[in-house]
Design an enzyme around this catalytic site. Structure first.
Site, PDB file in Angstrom:
ATOM      1  N   HIS A  60       3.795  -2.279   3.244  1.00 24.45           N
ATOM      2  CA  HIS A  60       3.850  -0.934   2.675  1.00 24.45           C
ATOM      3  C   HIS A  60       5.196  -0.742   1.977  1.00 24.45           C
ATOM      4  O   HIS A  60       6.243  -1.045   2.556  1.00 24.45           O
ATOM      5  CB  HIS A  60       3.660   0.120   3.761  1.00 24.45           C
ATOM      6  CG  HIS A  60       2.315   0.051   4.421  1.00 24.45           C
ATOM      7  ND1 HIS A  60       2.032  -0.864   5.414  1.00 24.45           N
ATOM      8  CD2 HIS A  60       1.172   0.756   4.205  1.00 24.45           C
ATOM      9  CE1 HIS A  60       0.775  -0.710   5.797  1.00 24.45           C
ATOM     10  NE2 HIS A  60       0.226   0.260   5.081  1.00 24.45           N
ATOM     11  N   ASP A  94       0.814  -1.214   0.000  1.00 27.84           N
ATOM     12  CA  ASP A  94       0.000   0.000   0.000  1.00 27.84           C
ATOM     13  C   ASP A  94       0.849   1.267   0.000  1.00 27.84           C
ATOM     14  O   ASP A  94       2.006   1.255   0.428  1.00 27.84           O
ATOM     15  CB  ASP A  94      -0.883   0.046   1.252  1.00 27.84           C
ATOM     16  CG  ASP A  94      -2.095  -0.871   1.152  1.00 27.84           C
ATOM     17  OD1 ASP A  94      -2.190  -1.650   0.190  1.00 27.84           O
ATOM     18  OD2 ASP A  94      -2.934  -0.812   2.069  1.00 27.84           O
TER      19      ASP A  94
END
Length: 236
Positions: free
Chosen positions: A195, A49
């Site tokens: 991430h 993400d």
């Protein structure tokens, strides 16, 4: 406030006001089968993400290439607009690009219509940069409002969350702590959340996810599980 605490608080506020649905409510899950990302029993979906970020995303791409592994990158429109070259590199390396919104703002705090407009804007930008229409949408903080759910369908996106996350966004995260956080969820059918940048996380925290990547992939493969993008995950 942590991501998890914010998500919990926003969902609670939604329930109190009988407004947008909290993502994990049974009614929402019945409406959106596979929302948590459960997929094929012999496969693990690897997702990232918040990027793309030229300072960190290319390092993930290099490591994924070394591991001969593909993944799904949920990008923010504002980041892709700033760094289209990094976005193109994600696609050229054979990875899947998906929509994480335009900014990393909670959908429950947006004025009516904004989520729909920004989701469409982000989806169009992904298509422009990669030449392929995105298939997936993951709401910031994992909280899916009613408008976001309707907008995703309107823009041809499937909402999907995750079954295990590495808690890699904190200042004290390490490769070992990320691996330990993911370990209980490393099973067939799981969708892992990491991430690839620190745009909404503690500065430099992406290094903990990068350091955990190889051990996590190797652990999955040792268990006889394939690791790849959501496109290969057979989400119901």
């Amino acid at each position: 406030m942590t991501r998890a605490a914010l998500a919990f608080g926003l969902a609670g506020a939604a329930l109190l006001h009988a407004g947008p649905a909290a993502t994990w409510l049974p009614a929402v899950r019945r409406w959106v089968p596979g929302l948590s990302g459960d997929g094929a029993p012999g496969h693990v979906a690897l997702t990232f993400d918040d990027g793309p970020d030229p300072a960190s995303t290319p390092r993930f791409l290099d490591e994924l290439d070394r591991l001969r592994c593909r993944a799904t990158f949920f990008v923010l429109g504002e980041m892709l607009e700033r760094h289209p070259g990094t976005g193109r590199r994600i696609a050229e390396a054979g990875h899947e690009m998906a929509v994480h919104g335009w900014r990393h703002d909670p959908t429950l705090l947006r004025r009516p219509g904004r989520v729909t407009a920004e989701m469409g804007r982000a989806a169009r930008l992904v298509a422009e940069v990669t030449g392929t229409r995105p298939a997936w949408y993951r709401p910031p903080y994992g909280v899916l409002s009613a408008e976001a759910l309707i907008a995703a369908r309107r823009h041809g996106l499937r909402p999907v969350l995750w079954t295990a996350w590495g808690r890699d966004w904190t200042a004290d995260a390490t490769p070992a702590s990320v691996e330990a956080a993911l370990a209980p969820g490393l099973r067939g059918g799981s969708t892992l959340l990491l991430h690839d940048c620190d745009h909404t996380s503690a500065p430099g925290s992406w290094r903990s996810a990068l350091g955990a990547l190889a051990p996590v992939v190797e652990r999955c493969r040792a268990a006889g599980l394939q690791v790849g993008p959501l496109a290969e995950h057979a989400v119901p």
